[in-house]
Design an enzyme around this catalytic site. Structure first.
Site, short mmCIF file in Angstrom:
data_model
loop_
_atom_site.label_atom_id
_atom_site.label_comp_id
_atom_site.label_asym_id
_atom_site.label_seq_id
_atom_site.Cartn_x
_atom_site.Cartn_y
_atom_site.Cartn_z
N HIS A 242 0.87 -1.17 0.00
CA HIS A 242 0.00 0.00 0.00
C HIS A 242 0.91 1.22 0.00
O HIS A 242 2.08 1.14 0.40
CB HIS A 242 -0.89 0.01 1.24
CG HIS A 242 -1.97 -1.03 1.23
ND1 HIS A 242 -2.91 -1.12 0.23
CD2 HIS A 242 -2.26 -2.04 2.11
CE1 HIS A 242 -3.73 -2.12 0.48
NE2 HIS A 242 -3.36 -2.70 1.61
N CYS B 169 -0.45 2.44 -4.41
CA CYS B 169 -1.28 3.63 -4.60
C CYS B 169 -0.47 4.87 -4.21
O CYS B 169 0.43 4.81 -3.37
CB CYS B 169 -2.54 3.55 -3.74
SG CYS B 169 -3.72 2.29 -4.28
#
Length: 434
Positions: free
Chosen positions: A267, A315
Site C-alpha cells: 500500500h 497507490c
C-alpha cells in the site's frame, strides 16, 4: 529376476530425465558440479569423458552417453537429490499440494518421473529448469541455454509468457554500433547482478493485498531470467524496509555488477511506501526520497555510473485518475520561460549525487493502483509481459513507454504508469541471454 527389472526401471527413469540434457551437452554441467564438490574421484570423472583415441565418432558418442547415464545413476543420490530439492524450493517447479507431498515422500528414482511430468506440462517450467541449471554455475560459458528456442516465431503471435532472448549477433552489433550511447554490459562470467523485491501483503491496520503473491512469483522469474540473483523480503515495517535496503546497497556483489533492480510493492501514499504497521493516525511510511538517498553516489559508490531501476507498485493517493471529456481540440499548452543565468563553478573533481536512476510507478501522483485478486497487479502483469516481449530488442525507456501505451485507453479501472526521477544518461539494454 525382480532385482534386474528394478534396475531397468531405475535406468529408464534416469534416461528419461536426462535425455534432453544429454542431447544439449549439459552433461558438462554435471561433470563440473562433480569436480567442484569432489563427489567422485578423477577415475570416475574420466568415465564421463569420451576417449579421444577411438576412431569411430558414432561409437564414441554412444559409449559416452551410456557411460554418462550409468554414472548419473550412480551419483543420483549425491547430486540429483540436491538439484531436485533446489528446483522445488525456489519455485522453478510449481507442484500442487498432493504432488508436493508425493514428491517429498518418494524415492529419488520416482522424483525424476515427477520432474519430467511437470516439465512436460509447462513449457515455461522447462525453460526455467534449464536456466536454473546454468545459473547454478555461471562460469560455464560454452553451453547455450535451451531458452534460445525463440529463434523462430512463438507458438502464437500473442504468446507473452516466454522471455525472448537477444541473439548473440544482435547483441554484438548493438554494442559496437552504439558503444558510446548505451550502458556497458559486463561479461556473464564476470558479473554478479543482484535485484531486491520487497512485497507487503499483510498489515496490522490495512486490508490484505490479496493476489500480490502472483506479482512476487512473476517478477522473481522475470529478473532471474534476465540474469539477476533475486533477494525477496515480505511484510516489513518502514524501518525494516529501510534496513533491508541499506544492507542490500552495501552488498559487495554490486562492484562486479552492471546494474540493479529494486521492486517495491505495498500500500502507498503520495510520499512513499507503507510499512505493515501503517495507519492514518500513526503513519509507517518509507519515503521515496530515502530510497534514492540510500543508493545515490554519496552512499553507494559500488553502483556509481550503473543503472538503478526502481519499480513501484503502490497507490499514490485515493483519486481514480480519470475524467469524462468531450471530443475537442486540446487546450492551449501552458508556456513557461526561464531567464538565463551566468553560472560559474570551480572544482577539482565533481560527480552528480543522484544519477543513473529511473523510477517507474504504477500510477500518477494522488491516484490509486489496481490489483486483481486472481492474477496480481495490473501494472506488474503488463510490465512483465512487455519485458518478456521487448527486452530482447528495446532499451529500458522504450519498454516502459510500451507499458504506458498499454494503459493509454482507460478501461473499467483506469491508471497511468509514470516514469519519474529519470537520470539515465545512456540507453539501458538488458540483452537477455548475453
Amino acid at each position: 529376476m525382480a532385482e534386474d527389472s528394478g534396475k531397468k526401471k531405475r535406468r529408464k527413469n534416469f534416461e528419461a530425465m536426462f535425455k534432453g540434457i544429454l542431447q544439449s551437452g549439459l552433461d558438462n554441467f554435471v561433470i563440473n558440479h562433480m569436480l567442484k564438490n569432489n563427489v567422485a574421484g578423477q577415475t570416475s570423472i574420466q568415465t564421463l569423458v569420451p576417449n579421444t583415441d577411438q576412431k569411430s565418432t558414432s561409437v564414441k558418442k554412444d559409449n559416452h552417453k551410456k557411460k554418462t547415464v550409468k554414472m548419473l545413476e550412480y551419483l543420483g543420490k549425491d547430486v540429483l537429490h540436491g538439484v531436485f530439492n533446489y528446483l522445488a524450493k525456489h519455485d522453478v517447479l510449481t507442484l500442487k499440494e498432493e504432488e508436493k507431498k508425493k514428491y517429498y515422500d518418494t524415492k529419488i528414482e520416482d522424483k525424476a518421473l515427477i520432474l519430467v511430468d511437470s516439465l512436460r506440462k509447462n513449457r515455461v517450467a522447462h525453460q526455467m529448469f534449464t536456466q536454473t541449471l546454468l545459473n547454478m554455475d555461471q562460469k560455464i560459458t560454452s553451453v547455450k541455454p535451451l531458452l534460445q528456442i525463440e529463434a523462430g516465431p512463438p507458438e502464437s503471435a500473442e504468446s507473452t509468457n516466454i522471455l525472448k532472448l537477444c541473439p548473440r549477433e544482435e547483441f554484438l552489433r548493438l554494442c559496437k554500433k552504439n558503444h558510446d550511447e548505451i550502458y556497458p554490459i559486463k561479461k556473464r562470467e564476470d558479473r554478479r547482478r543482484l535485484a531486491l523485491i520487497i512485497c507487503n501483503t499483510k498489515f496490522d491496520h490495512l486490508p490484505a493485498r490479496n493476489g500480490a503473491h502472483y506479482d512476487i512469483v512473476g517478477m522473481k522469474r522475470l529478473l532471474q531470467g534476465l540474469g539477476y540473483t533475486v533477494v525477496d523480503e515480505k511484510n516489513l515495517t518502514a524501518r525494516d524496509m529501510e534496513s533491508v535496503l541499506r544492507a542490500f546497497a552495501a552488498r559487495p556483489e554490486h562492484k562486479s555488477s552492471d546494474s540493479t533492480f529494486l521492486v517495491l510493492m505495498s500500500h502507498g501514499i503520495l510520499e512513499g511506501i507503507c510499512g505493515t504497521a501503517h495507519k492514518k493516525k500513526k503513519p509507517d511510511v518509507l519515503l521515496y526520497d530515502t530510497i534514492f538517498q540510500i543508493f545515490n553516489n554519496r552512499n553507494c559508490l559500488s553502483l556509481k555510473d550503473k543503472p538503478k531501476v526502481i519499480i513501484v507498485q503502490a497507490c499514490r493517493g485515493e483519486k481514480h485518475g480519470e475524467l469524462w471529456v468531450r471530443d475537442s481540440p486540446a487546450s492551449l499548452a501552458l508556456i513557461s520561460s526561464q531567464s538565463s543565468e551566468n553560472l560559474e563553478a570551480d572544482s577539482v573533481c565533481k560527480i552528480h549525487e543522484e544519477k543513473d536512476f529511473i523510477a517507474f510507478c504504477s500510477s500518477t501522483p494522488h491516484n490509486v493502483s489496481w490489483r486483481d485478486r486472481t492474477r496480481g497487479s495490473i501494472f506488474i502483469t503488463e510490465l512483465i509481459t512487455c519485458f518478456q516481449k521487448y527486452s530482447c530488442c528495446c532499451h529500458l525507456m522504450e519498454i516502459f513507454r510500451k507499458v504506458q501505451k498499454s494503459f493509454e485507453v482507460p478501461q473499467a479501472k483506469a491508471q497511468m504508469p509514470t516514469i519519474e526521477r529519470a537520470t539515465l544518461t545512456r540507453d539501458f539494454y538488458l540483452f537477455p541471454g548475453n
